[in-house]
Design a protein around this motif. Structure first.
Motif, PDB file in Angstrom:
ATOM      1  N   LEU A 209       0.828  -1.210   0.000  1.00 44.04           N
ATOM      2  CA  LEU A 209       0.000   0.000   0.000  1.00 44.04           C
ATOM      3  C   LEU A 209       0.862   1.260   0.000  1.00 44.04           C
ATOM      4  CD1 LEU A 209      -2.778  -1.162   2.465  1.00 44.04           C
ATOM      5  CD2 LEU A 209      -3.043  -0.736   0.022  1.00 44.04           C
ATOM      6  N   ARG A 210       1.977   1.240   0.706  1.00 40.87           N
ATOM      7  CA  ARG A 210       2.879   2.400   0.685  1.00 40.87           C
ATOM      8  C   ARG A 210       3.467   2.592  -0.710  1.00 40.87           C
ATOM      9  NH1 ARG A 210       4.886  -0.188   5.726  1.00 40.87           N
ATOM     10  NH2 ARG A 210       3.811   0.838   7.470  1.00 40.87           N
ATOM     11  N   ALA A 211       3.833   1.483  -1.357  1.00 45.72           N
ATOM     12  CA  ALA A 211       4.403   1.586  -2.702  1.00 45.72           C
ATOM     13  C   ALA A 211       3.370   2.067  -3.708  1.00 45.72           C
ATOM     14  CB  ALA A 211       4.979   0.233  -3.127  1.00 45.72           C
ATOM     15  N   MET A 212       2.130   1.612  -3.576  1.00 44.84           N
ATOM     16  CA  MET A 212       1.076   2.067  -4.484  1.00 44.84           C
ATOM     17  C   MET A 212       0.749   3.539  -4.267  1.00 44.84           C
ATOM     18  SD  MET A 212       0.118  -0.102  -6.752  1.00 44.84           S
ATOM     19  CE  MET A 212      -1.338   0.819  -7.272  1.00 44.84           C
ATOM     20  N   LYS A 213       0.828   4.009  -3.041  1.00 40.90           N
ATOM     21  CA  LYS A 213       0.612   5.429  -2.778  1.00 40.90           C
ATOM     22  C   LYS A 213       1.653   6.259  -3.515  1.00 40.90           C
ATOM     23  CE  LYS A 213      -1.352   8.894  -0.629  1.00 40.90           C
ATOM     24  NZ  LYS A 213      -2.774   9.276  -0.867  1.00 40.90           N
ATOM     25  N   GLU A 214       2.890   5.805  -3.489  1.00 42.84           N
ATOM     26  CA  GLU A 214       3.951   6.517  -4.195  1.00 42.84           C
ATOM     27  C   GLU A 214       3.744   6.451  -5.703  1.00 42.84           C
ATOM     28  OE1 GLU A 214       7.005   8.881  -4.987  1.00 42.84           O
ATOM     29  OE2 GLU A 214       6.156   8.488  -2.996  1.00 42.84           O
ATOM     30  N   LEU A 215       3.312   5.303  -6.207  1.00 38.20           N
ATOM     31  CA  LEU A 215       3.032   5.187  -7.640  1.00 38.20           C
ATOM     32  C   LEU A 215       1.919   6.142  -8.049  1.00 38.20           C
ATOM     33  CD1 LEU A 215       3.360   3.838 -10.403  1.00 38.20           C
ATOM     34  CD2 LEU A 215       1.814   2.019  -9.615  1.00 38.20           C
ATOM     35  N   LEU A 242      -0.492   2.660   8.619  1.00 39.61           N
ATOM     36  CA  LEU A 242      -0.428   3.029   7.208  1.00 39.61           C
ATOM     37  C   LEU A 242      -0.417   4.534   6.956  1.00 39.61           C
ATOM     38  CD1 LEU A 242      -2.863   0.314   5.892  1.00 39.61           C
ATOM     39  CD2 LEU A 242      -0.449   0.520   5.280  1.00 39.61           C
ATOM     40  N   GLY A 243      -1.074   5.300   7.812  1.00 41.04           N
ATOM     41  CA  GLY A 243      -1.158   6.739   7.564  1.00 41.04           C
ATOM     42  C   GLY A 243      -1.799   7.034   6.222  1.00 41.04           C
ATOM     43  N   GLU A 244      -1.187   7.941   5.446  1.00 41.06           N
ATOM     44  CA  GLU A 244      -1.740   8.342   4.156  1.00 41.06           C
ATOM     45  C   GLU A 244      -1.774   7.214   3.135  1.00 41.06           C
ATOM     46  OE1 GLU A 244      -1.336  12.556   2.490  1.00 41.06           O
ATOM     47  OE2 GLU A 244       0.559  12.257   3.571  1.00 41.06           O
ATOM     48  N   ALA A 245      -0.986   6.164   3.353  1.00 40.76           N
ATOM     49  CA  ALA A 245      -0.931   5.072   2.379  1.00 40.76           C
ATOM     50  C   ALA A 245      -2.259   4.355   2.237  1.00 40.76           C
ATOM     51  CB  ALA A 245       0.152   4.067   2.774  1.00 40.76           C
ATOM     52  N   ALA A 246      -3.132   4.487   3.248  1.00 42.62           N
ATOM     53  CA  ALA A 246      -4.433   3.811   3.182  1.00 42.62           C
ATOM     54  C   ALA A 246      -5.499   4.654   2.499  1.00 42.62           C
ATOM     55  CB  ALA A 246      -4.907   3.463   4.590  1.00 42.62           C
ATOM     56  N   GLU A 247      -5.238   5.903   2.234  1.00 38.04           N
ATOM     57  CA  GLU A 247      -6.259   6.802   1.709  1.00 38.04           C
ATOM     58  C   GLU A 247      -6.858   6.275   0.401  1.00 38.04           C
ATOM     59  OE1 GLU A 247      -6.881  11.567   0.774  1.00 38.04           O
ATOM     60  OE2 GLU A 247      -4.856  10.720   0.803  1.00 38.04           O
ATOM     61  N   GLY A 248      -8.181   6.239   0.339  1.00 36.16           N
ATOM     62  CA  GLY A 248      -8.877   5.804  -0.864  1.00 36.16           C
ATOM     63  C   GLY A 248      -9.114   4.318  -0.952  1.00 36.16           C
ATOM     64  N   LEU A 249      -8.511   3.526  -0.064  1.00 35.53           N
ATOM     65  CA  LEU A 249      -8.741   2.079  -0.096  1.00 35.53           C
ATOM     66  C   LEU A 249     -10.206   1.788   0.209  1.00 35.53           C
ATOM     67  CD1 LEU A 249      -6.613  -0.796   1.131  1.00 35.53           C
ATOM     68  CD2 LEU A 249      -8.837  -0.543   2.230  1.00 35.53           C
ATOM     69  N   ILE A 250     -10.771   0.831  -0.502  1.00 32.43           N
ATOM     70  CA  ILE A 250     -12.170   0.446  -0.306  1.00 32.43           C
ATOM     71  C   ILE A 250     -12.202  -0.948   0.302  1.00 32.43           C
ATOM     72  CG2 ILE A 250     -14.383  -0.015  -1.436  1.00 32.43           C
ATOM     73  CD1 ILE A 250     -13.559   2.030  -3.578  1.00 32.43           C
ATOM     74  N   SER A 251     -12.862  -1.061   1.426  1.00 36.74           N
ATOM     75  CA  SER A 251     -12.868  -2.328   2.161  1.00 36.74           C
ATOM     76  C   SER A 251     -14.296  -2.741   2.492  1.00 36.74           C
ATOM     77  CB  SER A 251     -12.054  -2.196   3.452  1.00 36.74           C
ATOM     78  OG  SER A 251     -11.896  -3.452   4.085  1.00 36.74           O
ATOM     79  N   THR A 252     -14.474  -4.030   2.658  1.00 38.48           N
ATOM     80  CA  THR A 252     -15.754  -4.551   3.134  1.00 38.48           C
ATOM     81  C   THR A 252     -15.543  -5.179   4.502  1.00 38.48           C
ATOM     82  OG1 THR A 252     -17.592  -6.063   2.682  1.00 38.48           O
ATOM     83  CG2 THR A 252     -15.427  -6.765   1.954  1.00 38.48           C
ATOM     84  N   SER A 253     -16.525  -5.041   5.360  1.00 36.04           N
ATOM     85  CA  SER A 253     -16.470  -5.602   6.698  1.00 36.04           C
ATOM     86  C   SER A 253     -17.891  -5.702   7.225  1.00 36.04           C
ATOM     87  CB  SER A 253     -15.610  -4.719   7.613  1.00 36.04           C
ATOM     88  OG  SER A 253     -15.513  -5.286   8.906  1.00 36.04           O
ATOM     89  N   THR A 254     -18.045  -6.352   8.356  1.00 34.89           N
ATOM     90  CA  THR A 254     -19.359  -6.400   8.994  1.00 34.89           C
ATOM     91  C   THR A 254     -19.420  -5.451  10.181  1.00 34.89           C
ATOM     92  OG1 THR A 254     -18.660  -8.292  10.326  1.00 34.89           O
ATOM     93  CG2 THR A 254     -19.779  -8.760   8.233  1.00 34.89           C
TER      94      THR A 254
END
Length: 403
Positions: A209-215, A242-254
């Protein structure tokens, strides 16, 4: 008069490559046990028996055997990965104990010595893809840690995409804890998928996730609003890492901490003094917490902690936890659960603080379908109806999208 003591195993990896979620699970079970013991509601108290396998799959069986044989436990709350669950199953069979398995998982299992309180495929990956495909497209890149969870969840994703004429541009795996992911980033940049389905866990997931944030900073085509990263298992427990590296991630949970119900507001207010105002509460915490309460309610109702009696009572009627009422399906021993979909948004960029904002939820709890016997991935046209408490209904279908 002293209360009888019932030993309960709490089996989570508080150290190792996925210790963040292990700590969350441990504290969820521990706080529930402390609440129950202090509540005055029961004619027994739980004696917590801890075990830390430190992320080693084979160590879970050793710890589980110690809990059953030496400590006299008949119930164990825990195990995090599917590999660790599989390691423990023969121990539960031999000792006639009951494992309370609380994380989301890949399904295709229904064991008579397990109560499954985490999401199975129709309560996780299916609603997630139903939400994503119409909005972002059908070309996916699949990632996973190299064990059962990654393999099987990605297999379901392939079937769902095949059912709506989608395409898998790549499917790659790395060892649990491996942070060498440059080759994944290079391939994703070359193939340019519509979205990425991330089934990595722990340190591997964080590195990715950190690498994708940089990409995304270097190439706007990989910004979260253009090429989102999806997850079925990333929760609030990991956002501080994760800090900013998680921004925009879409997750499912209960469960998400931002769930707006009176019960959740009361729950969070009560926990502030126990976990600290800034400690995130996630499904990895909540599911073990609820499992302990379900166990206590079932023992109270049937008057016994014998696993077979408890299981029969669980499947006979719903039981209320401080957060909600939970029903266990007698055929599969899985819980009815309400899928939620949320996106990570920053609330304090300077401090790297984020939260999940819920963007979709089903009308009510879905009946568990761990083998996906009621879902036809080839039937991709039409909205479908959610199964809820008021009826069986159909399972959700993916809609076709234009190229």
């Amino acid at each position: 008069m002293s209360l009888r003591e019932i030993p309960v195993g709490v089996l989570f990896s508080k150290s190792g490559s996925y210790s963040v979620i292990g700590q969350a699970g441990y504290w969820g079970a521990r706080i529930a046990i402390d609440e129950i013991n202090a509540s005055g509601l029961f004619d027994f108290r739980f004696l917590r028996v801890d075990g830390d396998p430190k992320g080693a799959a084979e160590a879970y069986a050793v710890e589980a055997d110690r809990m059953l044989r030496e400590a006299g436990c008949r119930h164990i709350i825990g195990t995090q990965t599917s590999s660790s669950r599989k390691e423990v199953l023969p121990v539960m069979e031999r000792g006639r104990g009951l494992l309370w398995y609380t994380p989301p998982y890949e399904g295709f299992e229904s064991h008579d010595r397990v109560v499954y309180t985490g999401a199975c495929p129709n309560q996780g990956v299916v609603p997630l893809f139903r939400h994503i495909v119409p909005e972002f497209g059908r070309r996916a890149f699949l990632l996973g840690s190299n064990y059962i969870w990654g393999w099987e969840t990605n297999r379901i994703a392939r079937e769902l995409l095949a059912g709506c004429d989608g395409e898998v541009l790549g499917e790659r795996y790395v060892a649990i804890g491996d942070e060498d992911i440059d080759h994944l980033i290079a391939e994703i940049r070359e193939k340019r998928p519509d979205f990425i389905f991330n089934n990595l866990i722990g340190d591997s997931s964080y590195a990715f996730l950190r690498a994708m944030k940089e990409l995304g900073r270097r190439d706007p085509a990989f910004a979260p609003n253009r090429c989102p990263i999806l997850s079925c298992n990333l929760t609030e427990a990991e956002l501080p890492v994760l800090g900013e590296a998680a921004e925009g991630l879409i997750s499912t949970s209960t469960y998400f901490e931002t769930l707006e119900t009176p019960e959740n507001a009361d729950f969070l207010a009560r926990l502030e003094g126990l976990r600290g105002r800034d400690a995130a509460i996630s499904s990895m915490f909540v599911a073990p917490y609820e499992a302990v309460w379900l166990l206590a309610r079932a023992i109270e109702a049937c008057g016994s902690d014998a696993p077979d009696d408890v299981l029969a009572e669980l499947c006979r009627q719903p039981h209320r936890t401080p957060l909600r009422e939970i029903r266990i399906d007698p055929q599969t021993q899985h819980a009815w659960l309400q899928p939620l979909i949320a996106v990570v948004e920053m609330i304090d960029r300077d401090k790297g603080v984020s939260r999940f904002r819920i963007i979709e939820k089903t009308p009510g709890p879905l009946a568990p379908d761990p083998y996906l016997v009621h879902y036809d991935p080839l039937d991709s046209v039409g909205g479908g109806a959610y199964a809820s408490e008021t009826g069986n209904g159909g399972q959700p279908k993916l809609k076709l999208v234009s190229s």
